[in-house]
Design a protein around this motif. Structure first.
Motif, PDB file in Angstrom:
ATOM      1  N   LEU A 273      -6.870  10.140   1.446  1.00  0.00           N
ATOM      2  CA  LEU A 273      -6.904  10.194  -0.006  1.00  0.00           C
ATOM      3  C   LEU A 273      -8.166   9.563  -0.579  1.00  0.00           C
ATOM      4  O   LEU A 273      -8.859   8.780   0.083  1.00  0.00           O
ATOM      5  N   ILE A 274      -8.438   9.916  -1.818  1.00  0.00           N
ATOM      6  CA  ILE A 274      -9.456   9.246  -2.621  1.00  0.00           C
ATOM      7  C   ILE A 274      -8.726   8.375  -3.631  1.00  0.00           C
ATOM      8  O   ILE A 274      -7.839   8.858  -4.351  1.00  0.00           O
ATOM      9  N   ILE A 275      -9.054   7.105  -3.684  1.00  0.00           N
ATOM     10  CA  ILE A 275      -8.411   6.181  -4.617  1.00  0.00           C
ATOM     11  C   ILE A 275      -9.283   6.070  -5.862  1.00  0.00           C
ATOM     12  O   ILE A 275     -10.480   5.766  -5.782  1.00  0.00           O
ATOM     13  N   LYS A 276      -8.665   6.307  -7.010  1.00  0.00           N
ATOM     14  CA  LYS A 276      -9.384   6.234  -8.280  1.00  0.00           C
ATOM     15  C   LYS A 276      -8.676   5.276  -9.221  1.00  0.00           C
ATOM     16  O   LYS A 276      -7.436   5.201  -9.248  1.00  0.00           O
ATOM     17  N   ASN A 277      -9.457   4.561 -10.009  1.00  0.00           N
ATOM     18  CA  ASN A 277      -8.924   3.766 -11.099  1.00  0.00           C
ATOM     19  C   ASN A 277      -8.582   4.703 -12.249  1.00  0.00           C
ATOM     20  O   ASN A 277      -9.321   5.664 -12.525  1.00  0.00           O
ATOM     21  N   VAL A 278      -7.467   4.464 -12.922  1.00  0.00           N
ATOM     22  CA  VAL A 278      -7.060   5.358 -14.009  1.00  0.00           C
ATOM     23  C   VAL A 278      -8.025   5.286 -15.187  1.00  0.00           C
ATOM     24  O   VAL A 278      -8.066   6.204 -16.017  1.00  0.00           O
ATOM     25  N   HIS A 279      -8.804   4.194 -15.258  1.00  0.00           N
ATOM     26  CA  HIS A 279      -9.815   4.076 -16.303  1.00  0.00           C
ATOM     27  C   HIS A 279     -11.168   4.380 -15.675  1.00  0.00           C
ATOM     28  O   HIS A 279     -11.815   3.511 -15.104  1.00  0.00           O
TER      29      HIS A 279
END
Length: 858
Positions: A385-391
């Protein structure tokens, strides 16, 4: 890619052989080649054109595209980037090509998605049925920093009209298109797309026509018509501005480019003010009502009164103006909440609820960690997976689980468990590849596309038939980003028939509209133009002085040439004072060389060439939309000079003279283009006002340093000749006075000749004319402060008698009357500059601004 990236020695001899050697990675969808290795039909016309062109012409066209982008100054900023700001634009000459069939599918999906996001935006800041019906977790919305509670209640059309939307898309291994990101707050890239297409069309116009590439201009007509149609007043001719954070923004070039293309002024927050619920532009002619703002500032920075109090880019009261429907914002404040990647996990259900249909373009599979099921899946599948911050922000870049070490994975799992609402996991797709022209020919590169939608007056959206694609830096790189060294590509949509030209201009007549000289010139922009003129003249004057000093240094006839040494000493004394350095007191030749070298090359010398060039370029870049293409090419050449001048080591006088000659010619070209290409409106007037003030001040400083002290024969003649050479008056003097060199005749030419564009009187006359034409209230017979100051300066100079000025004072042994006259004019010019700045640039003259605003309301 740099200008020499293509090596003709390593390229295959034909385009056909380049295609034969092209080998996409196994298991990857390729845009050009089918799985059996055949060329996809919609690529064949392009390859046929490339084959007919040949490798040598291909290389020439590539070099021409690089040159165009360089000379036009196409750049973008990356904060914290070791390459610094204004990174050069890297455009691949090979486009990313879509067939009309593929494009129809993408178009329907993008139009559906933009409409869905618009409905969601209205619901988020309205009834919030999506939360009540359980289609969206409340925490996902309320905890997101881009959800702005002050925007609640901005209901109805058009406060939540999503005028523009863009999305990043990529194909997966099976050829299916997936949406990776949505951009709703400020859909950047539209201007760069237009510039890419313009560059390729200029270099290869026949290829685009024969390949039947769809044109972009209809999209911009639609965008402009939609924005104009929603004006709260003045439906036929609303006042529209483009709000930008300023030259430090990553996309400022695009803001200026679009301002010039669409004909709207680019402004910053300090250029606007809110009065009685309406937004007003602080222009040179006073306050002017603004109807529509095309917003390129972040949501939270738009209004320091109700949103971020630390914002330096917003307008206090802007949200209240939108709330009262006095001002339309495109896109509306609060729309960045739609960029939350966690929304993608819930879009299928929302589409069914609001549209009654499935998404035509699916989002990349997404799991929000704020729900237990999503959290568990992300923790168990972190490797894939790629982990992203929601902001989404530069401070929170995506994290690729496949690239993490064991210890890093443990740390990230702990971070996600501690703040689960802040993170999403997304499937890491293997993006499709497309050919990129590299030094060894066509090489496959993973590619991501950004496409742009615009709202239509009659409802719904239209999709730009093109866009901007980004390719990875190398074959194995899965990360596709400008920040990692990727290159840009134009997107071509192939039609089934040749495309007709569509003009951006609207049909009809506006002959009844009266032309006004002000043409909406924001006072900040006026100030920058004023200082562009001053800095340009300051650099030219300093370069001429240094060139004269170098000439004296290199023309010394004997090792011990006392006359040349004395002349050089006096010249450097004046130059050092003018360049804000300590007085030059040494007569040592080596010290003189060091002084000259530091003034020319030292970046730390505040008044030196390099520093002043930096001030000039900053001011010029801030008013980029005022320069013609030719003018900008000259400015770009000056910037290249500044970057390279400090690279030369050692003191080589003739080489330094050569570089100063180049700089002076560039500055003269800039001045000439401004004189011949700029309309005589307030912008040009302020630019020329700055030039005249600075030329007069530099002239006065140089004359006082070199002619006021009495020099005995033959040094007096040498110093007068040096002043005449520096001020570009030597040819005229020789023609008029032959071989006679006298102080009186020198002063006649330098001070009193009203037909000499290098004389002091000529500068004062032009200044008096410009200042008399500046906008002001004229309901009395009184002169303004700046008019009185200029009248004093011109009168004192015209009333002087040069034979008296050329008389030597018995007490001081100087030309005391000359020094007194020049000093008094200097003081008047400095006071004039201060008064113009206070009255027109600093916005403190409330009575003048409010008076103009009252007149417009009436």
């Amino acid at each position: 890619m740099t200008a020499n990236a293509i090596d003709m020695n390593t390229l295959p001899p034909t385009v056909g052989q380049m295609c034969a050697l092209y080998s996409p990675p196994a298991g990857t969808f390729d845009e050009m080649l089918a799985p059996d290795g055949s060329v996809r039909p919609h690529w064949q016309p392009f390859l046929d054109e490339m084959e007919a062109m040949g490798c040598e012409e291909l290389n020439r066209n590539y070099q021409e595209v690089v040159r165009l982008l360089r000379e036009n100054g196409i750049a973008y900023n990356i904060h914290g980037d070791p390459q610094g700001v204004h990174r050069k634009w890297k455009l691949d000459i090979v486009p990313c090509i879509f067939s009309q069939t593929d494009w129809d599918t993408v178009e329907k999906g993008m139009i559906q998605r933009a409409g869905l996001l618009e409905m969601m935006l209205a619901d988020f800041y309205g009834p919030r049925h999506l939360l009540r019906d359980g289609l969206l977790p409340a925490d996902l919305l309320y905890r997101h920093p881009a959800f702005l509670r002050p925007c609640q209640g901005l209901t109805g059309h058009p406060p939540h009209r999503l005028f523009m939307h863009s999305a990043d898309l990529a194909r997966g291994p099976k050829g299916r298109m997936w949406v990776l990101n949505d951009h709703a707050s400020r859909p950047n890239g539209i201007g760069y797309t237009l510039e890419n297409r313009t560059a390729l069309a200029e270099v290869m116009p026949d290829m685009l026509r024969r390949c039947k590439v769809r044109r972009l201009s209809d999209y911009f007509r639609t965008l402009r018509a939609e924005i104009t149609s929603v004006s709260p007043r003045q439906k036929e001719d609303p006042r529209i501005v483009i709000l930008s954070p300023g030259p430090g923004d990553e996309f400022y070039f695009e803001h200026s480019y679009m301002a010039a293309y669409l004909g709207y002024p680019v402004v910053q927050g300090e250029d606007l003010t809110v009065r009685d619920g309406a937004v007003w532009l602080k222009s040179l002619d006073g306050l002017m009502r603004v109807d529509i703002i095309i917003r390129n500032t972040n949501d939270g920075d738009c209004d320091p009164l109700e949103l971020s109090q630390t914002s330096r880019h917003g307008v206090a009261g802007l949200l209240e103006s939108a709330r009262r429907k006095n001002t339309v914002l495109a896109n509306p404040i609060g729309s960045s909440v739609l960029e939350n990647p966690a929304l993608m996990a819930f879009l299928p259900g929302i589409a069914q609820k609001l549209l009654g249909e499935d998404l035509k373009l699916p989002s990349v599979p997404t799991w929000w960690c704020g729900q237990q099921e999503g959290l568990q899946y992300v923790l168990e599948n972190l490797d894939r997976l790629i982990i992203k911050n929601v902001h989404r922000s530069p401070q929170h870049p995506p994290v690729y689980g496949s690239m993490l070490s064991g210890e890093e994975k443990t740390q990230w799992k702990a971070q996600i468990r501690q703040y689960p609402h802040n993170y999403v996991g997304q499937t890491q797709l293997c993006f499709s590849t497309s050919p990129s022209l590299q030094k060894n020919g066509f090489l496959p590169r993973h590619t991501v596309c950004r496409l742009f939608s615009a709202a239509r007056q009659e409802g719904g959206y239209t999709l730009m038939p093109g866009g901007i694609a980004r390719s990875s830096a190398d074959k194995n790189a899965q990360v596709v980003s400008n920040r990692t060294g990727g290159v840009l590509k134009d997107i071509w949509v192939i039609a089934d028939r040749p495309q007709k030209h569509i003009s951006l201009w609207l049909h009809g007549t506006q002959s009844d509209r009266a032309f006004t000289r002000n043409s909406v010139l924001p006072s900040r922009m006026a100030e920058n133009l004023f200082w562009v003129g001053r800095y340009a003249e300051r650099i030219e004057a300093l370069a001429r002085m240094l060139r004269t000093a170098l000439h004296v240094l290199t023309e010394r006839e004997l090792p011990e040439d006392d006359l040349s040494d004395a002349c050089l000493f006096h010249l450097l004394q004046g130059i050092s004072r003018i360049s804000l350095r300590q007085d030059f007191k040494s007569k040592d030749k080596m010290r003189a060389e060091t002084e000259i070298s530091e003034i020319i090359q030292d970046r730390e010398s505040a008044g030196g060439i390099v520093s002043t060039l930096g001030f000039f370029l900053n001011a010029a870049y801030a008013v980029r939309d005022h320069w013609s293409a030719d003018t900008w090419q000259v400015i770009n050449g000056i910037e290249e000079y500044r970057r390279s001048i400090h690279l030369y080591s050692g003191f080589v006088p003739r080489l330094m003279q050569k570089h100063l000659d180049r700089l002076i010619r560039s500055l003269l070209a800039f001045t000439g283009l401004c004189m011949e290409s700029m309309s005589r409106e307030y912008g040009w007037m302020l630019l020329d006002t700055g030039r005249r003030i600075e030329r007069a001040l530099m002239f006065i400083a140089f004359v006082r340093s070199n002619l006021v002290p009495v020099h005995h024969y033959p040094l007096d003649n040498v110093m007068m000749e040096a002043v005449l050479i520096t001020s570009e008056n030597i040819i005229t003097y020789r023609r008029r006075y032959r071989s006679y060199m006298e102080m009186v005749t020198v002063l006649d030419l330098l001070l009193m000749d009203e037909r000499n564009p290098r004389s002091l009187l000529y500068q004062l006359d032009r200044l008096q004319e410009h200042i008399a034409d500046l906008p002001r209230e004229r309901d009395t017979y009184r002169l303004s402060e700046e008019e009185r100051l200029m009248l004093k300066a011109v009168s004192r100079l015209r009333l002087c008698h040069t034979p008296h000025l050329a008389e030597i004072s018995d007490r001081s042994g100087e030309y005391k009357r000359l020094d007194g006259l020049l000093d008094s004019i200097r003081r008047l010019l400095e006071k004039t500059s201060e008064t113009v700045s206070q009255n027109y640039f600093s916005h403190i003259q409330e009575s003048r601004l409010l008076g103009a605003a009252h007149a417009e309301v009436l």
